[in-house]
Design an enzyme around this catalytic site. Sequence first.
Site, PDB file in Angstrom:
ATOM      1  N   ARG A   1      -1.339  -0.670  14.868  1.00 58.52           N
ATOM      2  CA  ARG A   1      -0.822  -0.808  13.498  1.00 58.52           C
ATOM      3  C   ARG A   1       0.022  -2.075  13.339  1.00 58.52           C
ATOM      4  O   ARG A   1       1.051  -2.070  12.646  1.00 58.52           O
ATOM      5  CB  ARG A   1      -0.021   0.439  13.093  1.00 58.52           C
ATOM      6  CG  ARG A   1      -0.811   1.736  13.172  1.00 58.52           C
ATOM      7  CD  ARG A   1      -2.036   1.717  12.271  1.00 58.52           C
ATOM      8  NE  ARG A   1      -2.847   2.915  12.429  1.00 58.52           N
ATOM      9  CZ  ARG A   1      -3.951   3.005  13.170  1.00 58.52           C
ATOM     10  NH1 ARG A   1      -4.383   1.940  13.846  1.00 58.52           N
ATOM     11  NH2 ARG A   1      -4.629   4.115  13.256  1.00 58.52           N
TER      12      ARG A   1
ATOM     13  N   SER B   1      -2.720   9.195   7.286  1.00 60.10           N
ATOM     14  CA  SER B   1      -1.642   9.553   8.213  1.00 60.10           C
ATOM     15  C   SER B   1      -0.338   8.924   7.733  1.00 60.10           C
ATOM     16  O   SER B   1      -0.247   7.711   7.587  1.00 60.10           O
ATOM     17  CB  SER B   1      -1.965   9.060   9.625  1.00 60.10           C
ATOM     18  OG  SER B   1      -3.125   9.686  10.123  1.00 60.10           O
TER      19      SER B   1
ATOM     20  N   GLU C   1       3.791   5.066   8.725  1.00 62.04           N
ATOM     21  CA  GLU C   1       2.645   4.159   8.772  1.00 62.04           C
ATOM     22  C   GLU C   1       2.389   3.603   7.372  1.00 62.04           C
ATOM     23  O   GLU C   1       1.987   2.461   7.204  1.00 62.04           O
ATOM     24  CB  GLU C   1       1.404   4.894   9.281  1.00 62.04           C
ATOM     25  CG  GLU C   1       0.188   4.019   9.405  1.00 62.04           C
ATOM     26  CD  GLU C   1      -0.953   4.701  10.144  1.00 62.04           C
ATOM     27  OE1 GLU C   1      -2.103   4.534   9.705  1.00 62.04           O
ATOM     28  OE2 GLU C   1      -0.690   5.391  11.140  1.00 62.04           O
TER      29      GLU C   1
END
Length: 305
Positions: A177, A227, A297
């Site tokens: 990420r 998510s 996230e």
Amino acid sequence: MNQYKDFAMELVKWLGEENVKIDEPMKKHTSFKVGGPVDVLVTPETYDQVKETIELAKKNNIPYFVIGNGSNLLVKDGGVRGIIIKLCKLDKVTVEGENIIAQGGVLLSKISSLAAKHSLTGLEFASGIPGSVGGALTMNAGAYNGEVSQVIESSLVIDKQGNFIRLSKEDLELGYRMSSILKHSYTVLEAVFKLKKGDSEKIYARIDDLGRRRREKQPLEYPSAGSTFKRPEGYFAAKLIEDSGLKGIHVGDAEVSQKHSGFIINKGNATAKDILDLIEVVQRTVKEKFDVDLHTEVMIIGQDK
């Protein structure tokens, strides 16, 4: 009163009315379906228009933020001051041999489908990811043991000074990420994906299998940003949340999904504040029970109401 209205009128002159919107509700442009208005929303159609919009914004000291499909974005209820540049109209994609060249606004699911059509393997994991190429590259999106770093060849970006730069795979510095795009606030204009010839039946079977698993395990029937939390090292966020007894907990219409506790969903009329308050409850509870910090996230922008 919109303080950038005059500037927006200048943008209209060379971008056209269809590409400039004033006081545009951001809930129309995010998968969470929440968010207050942005002062000016711009949807450029060419790389030069992106460059010129950024240069004009900087020249006039107007803050700007670039988005793709808004699938990993939470906009606060007070909205966003300045300009949001949405790349949805940079949507051209071509296949050259085993390479796919896609503009930044192309949906990742679209190039996965195109790859399958040409019997190219490597992008099956992306078939159900709702983000754009630009967003996927920025966050090194991934699912089911696949991620963008495995198939990316290079990318054309524009930096904060308005320069076009071609980045190699190594230049992109892709990790979990993260990327150099995120680090340097680059804007992704184009990406080249390097794939391999594969068996068409196996490719479609893999896509069908992943689609079935997503439908079974993820709350796709509700607005969300996928998510909500990054995976903490050595743990799974969803399991920590479930083991904390938080599955199904809600604030207003924001809920920790009972189907998959890694997702916070909008059950209908959630506000951004509902979602943010629920995120805080989850983070605090997991920290108290397991001494693990959960980091979001989803990207959070804008002002409180």
